[in-house]
Write a protein that holds these residues in place. Sequence first.
Motif, short mmCIF file in Angstrom:
data_model
loop_
_atom_site.label_atom_id
_atom_site.label_comp_id
_atom_site.label_asym_id
_atom_site.label_seq_id
_atom_site.Cartn_x
_atom_site.Cartn_y
_atom_site.Cartn_z
N ASP A 1 36.51 33.99 47.00
CA ASP A 1 37.23 35.26 47.09
C ASP A 1 38.50 35.10 47.92
N ALA A 2 39.62 35.66 47.41
CA ALA A 2 40.90 35.49 48.09
C ALA A 2 40.86 36.03 49.52
N ARG A 3 40.12 37.11 49.74
CA ARG A 3 40.06 37.68 51.09
C ARG A 3 39.44 36.68 52.05
N PHE A 4 38.35 36.06 51.60
CA PHE A 4 37.70 35.06 52.45
C PHE A 4 38.66 33.91 52.72
N LYS A 5 39.32 33.47 51.66
CA LYS A 5 40.21 32.32 51.85
C LYS A 5 41.34 32.65 52.82
N LEU A 6 41.83 33.88 52.77
CA LEU A 6 42.88 34.28 53.72
C LEU A 6 42.35 34.19 55.15
N VAL A 7 41.15 34.72 55.36
CA VAL A 7 40.57 34.65 56.70
C VAL A 7 40.38 33.20 57.12
N PHE B 1 45.41 26.45 49.90
CA PHE B 1 45.15 27.87 49.62
C PHE B 1 45.97 28.33 48.42
N ILE B 2 47.26 28.02 48.44
CA ILE B 2 48.13 28.49 47.35
C ILE B 2 47.73 27.85 46.03
N ALA B 3 47.39 26.57 46.09
CA ALA B 3 47.09 25.86 44.85
C ALA B 3 45.85 26.43 44.18
N THR B 4 44.97 27.02 44.96
CA THR B 4 43.69 27.43 44.39
C THR B 4 43.54 28.94 44.26
N THR B 5 44.60 29.69 44.59
CA THR B 5 44.46 31.14 44.56
C THR B 5 45.55 31.75 43.68
N ARG B 6 45.12 32.51 42.70
CA ARG B 6 46.05 33.18 41.79
C ARG B 6 46.95 34.12 42.60
N PRO B 7 48.27 34.12 42.33
CA PRO B 7 49.17 34.96 43.12
C PRO B 7 48.72 36.42 43.17
N SER B 8 48.23 36.93 42.05
CA SER B 8 47.82 38.34 42.06
C SER B 8 46.62 38.55 42.97
N ASP B 9 45.79 37.51 43.10
CA ASP B 9 44.64 37.65 44.00
C ASP B 9 45.08 37.62 45.46
N ILE B 10 46.09 36.78 45.76
CA ILE B 10 46.62 36.77 47.13
C ILE B 10 47.12 38.16 47.48
N ARG B 11 47.89 38.69 46.55
CA ARG B 11 48.46 40.02 46.73
C ARG B 11 47.35 41.04 46.96
N ALA B 12 46.34 40.98 46.11
CA ALA B 12 45.23 41.93 46.22
C ALA B 12 44.52 41.76 47.55
N GLY B 13 44.35 40.51 47.98
CA GLY B 13 43.68 40.25 49.24
C GLY B 13 44.46 40.83 50.41
N VAL B 14 45.76 40.60 50.41
CA VAL B 14 46.59 41.13 51.49
C VAL B 14 46.53 42.66 51.49
N ALA B 15 46.62 43.24 50.29
CA ALA B 15 46.56 44.69 50.21
C ALA B 15 45.24 45.21 50.77
N TRP B 16 44.18 44.47 50.52
CA TRP B 16 42.87 44.90 51.00
C TRP B 16 42.84 44.95 52.52
N PHE B 17 43.48 43.94 53.15
CA PHE B 17 43.50 43.93 54.61
C PHE B 17 44.41 45.01 55.18
#
Lengths: 249, 251, 188
Positions: free
Chosen positions: B20-26, B124-140
């Motif tokens: 999950d992108a949120r987990f990966k961000l953390v 992180f970037i290589a394995t995470t779809r840009p839209s998921d990064i965006r969604a993850g950031v928005a979630w936080f």
Amino acid sequence: MNAIEVENLYHRFADGTVGIDGITLMIRKGDLVVLAGPNGSGKTTLLRHLNGLLLPDRGRVVVAGIPVSNNVAMARQKVGMVFQDADSQIVGETVHDDAAFGPENLCLGKVEINQRVQSALKKVGLLGLSNQRPHLLSGGEKRRLAIAGILTMEPEIVVFDEPFSSLDYPGVRQVLGEILALHHSGRTIILATHDLEKVIAHADRLIIMNRGKVVRDGLPADIVKDVEQFGVRAPCAIRTGGEFQSWMS
Amino acid sequence: MDELTAFGFYPAGSLLHRLDARFKLVFLVSISIAGLRAEWLALVTLTVFAGIVLLVSRRSLFSILIEIRYFIVFLLLICFVRSISTQGTCLIKTMFFSITQEGIRDGILISWRLLLVVLFGMAFIATTRPSDIRAGVAWFLKPLPFIPHKKVATMIGLVVRFVPVIFNQARETANAQKARGIENRKNPVYRLVRLGLPLVRRTFENADKLALAMEARCYSENRSDPDLSSGVHDWFAAVVVFFLCVFTIVL
Amino acid sequence: MNSASQMHMMVYASLLAALTAAGAYLAIPIGPVPIVLQNLFIMLAGLLLGSRWAMASVGVYLLAGACGLPVFAGGTGGIGKFLGPTGGYLLGFLPAAFFIGMISERTGHRVVFDILAMIGGTLIIYIFGIAWLMVVTGMSLVKTLAVGMFPFLIGDGLKIAAAVPVARALRPVIKPKGREECVINQTK
């Protein structure tokens, strides 16, 4: 049954110039209508009234029985618009994301969105490029993506503004193929262009605009001979006295 | 730079891709912060971990090195500055500066940490779809007041979408001006204006068209929530990362 | 402000953020230190968008970088960049853009005040940048200034000089507008 009714429409820009000078027009459901005219004749302005990007000063525009001014959101969902510059129509950072932009705005559920995106990308033949970044697409592919982006909103009417500009020959054929497929699936198509050659063979109706007015309206074969007096080049077939040739054959 | 490969998401189905992108961000933030405090043993451990992560993310070592070549130069510079600006046992003495043992040691330590942070970021970037990064950031951002998280997500999406377009425009503009001999003009302000003005103008014209197209596609702030889902494997990874961070800080 | 012009400002702010991101890689090759366009766009964000949207623009830029998109100079972004040696400059962009926007708004876009605003903004960036650089590298103030400020001052002066005519030429294009005006731009 009329897909679109334009009644006595006037539009004046903020700087005082007249964009639309009294147009009344009925467009039948399922027709492929070509809107021809030189640059500045009001084609784009008229198209933008159809989905409420512009609202009339006088007169009204009715889409599927409901005036656009009363329900702009509905008009935008029913009337999909493909802009002249596909490059700046693309919003998403991947092909898939871009196609999903419209249905996301309609607040649909994720499953429904994915389903629509998949089927729209399949229709325009971009399914294999879902993860591609849009700026890497060819001109024809970009325009097909723009088409997919509005198909996901399931419009009944699709409006094209100069869909063939700056495309190479394969690009034109790809885009024309999509337009015809949409038409065959029962959608109403309105296509504005000053380049009749590429599409006239498939048109059910030709409307010629000049200086904000409709100056000719009828079957392509009947009125196409008049286009040159309004600043649009007549298709080759007219000049040589032959039949309209489809670009698809 | 044209491709801006670092924007590169490399689609694949590895475990890292499925997290999950949120987990990966953390994970990224906590490893980065912990990593900046790491000492030698922890650095070795983290490096091994980074190696595994990059291996799983399917990026080739060569492409990574190409991508961070300027950064490596920068790190060498830090190493150098650090080694001449730290007090301690003198190793080499020249007329202008002296290199100390402590300085070299500190320089390497700092550079190694920074390099690790960058490597994890790339994985992180290589394995995470840009839209998921965006969604993850928005979630936080969601719980924060005054920040319209969906708007921010849309804006980040537009940035990603437009950077390559701006590059292309910059290159075209610069080439067109070179063709007309701008390199003969030595006044830098003149050249800044000549490059900057058309670039910003074109970008704003694009912005007008884009805004119109977004309106035509029913843009509203009230949009579907992006789809993010977490599972057992995310929590499992979280435990691993947690212990790694604790280990890094304690050592 | 109606929603259409709100959206316009949002798109402008996003695209200025994209320009800033691209600006990290765009340089004019003059002299030994090439002039990077990045902070030119930070200043233009302030001058063109006003305090609120300039801050939004820079904020989105920083956030995009924090998520790991390579929008910072040097290519590799990520949250670590804020903790790295140049993190202070990046953070300083935020108050600087706000400050420039605020001064420029309140003084009616007069050239003298625009210049003063940009000088102030540049100072803000350096205050943040130098302070953090000192913390990370443990160098003395003088050394830090010598590495992290003096070599760039000429470039900054040039960029301020360039920002003035650019802002003046572009302000009429983007002043907050309703739907009608933007369509005129379209159909021209």
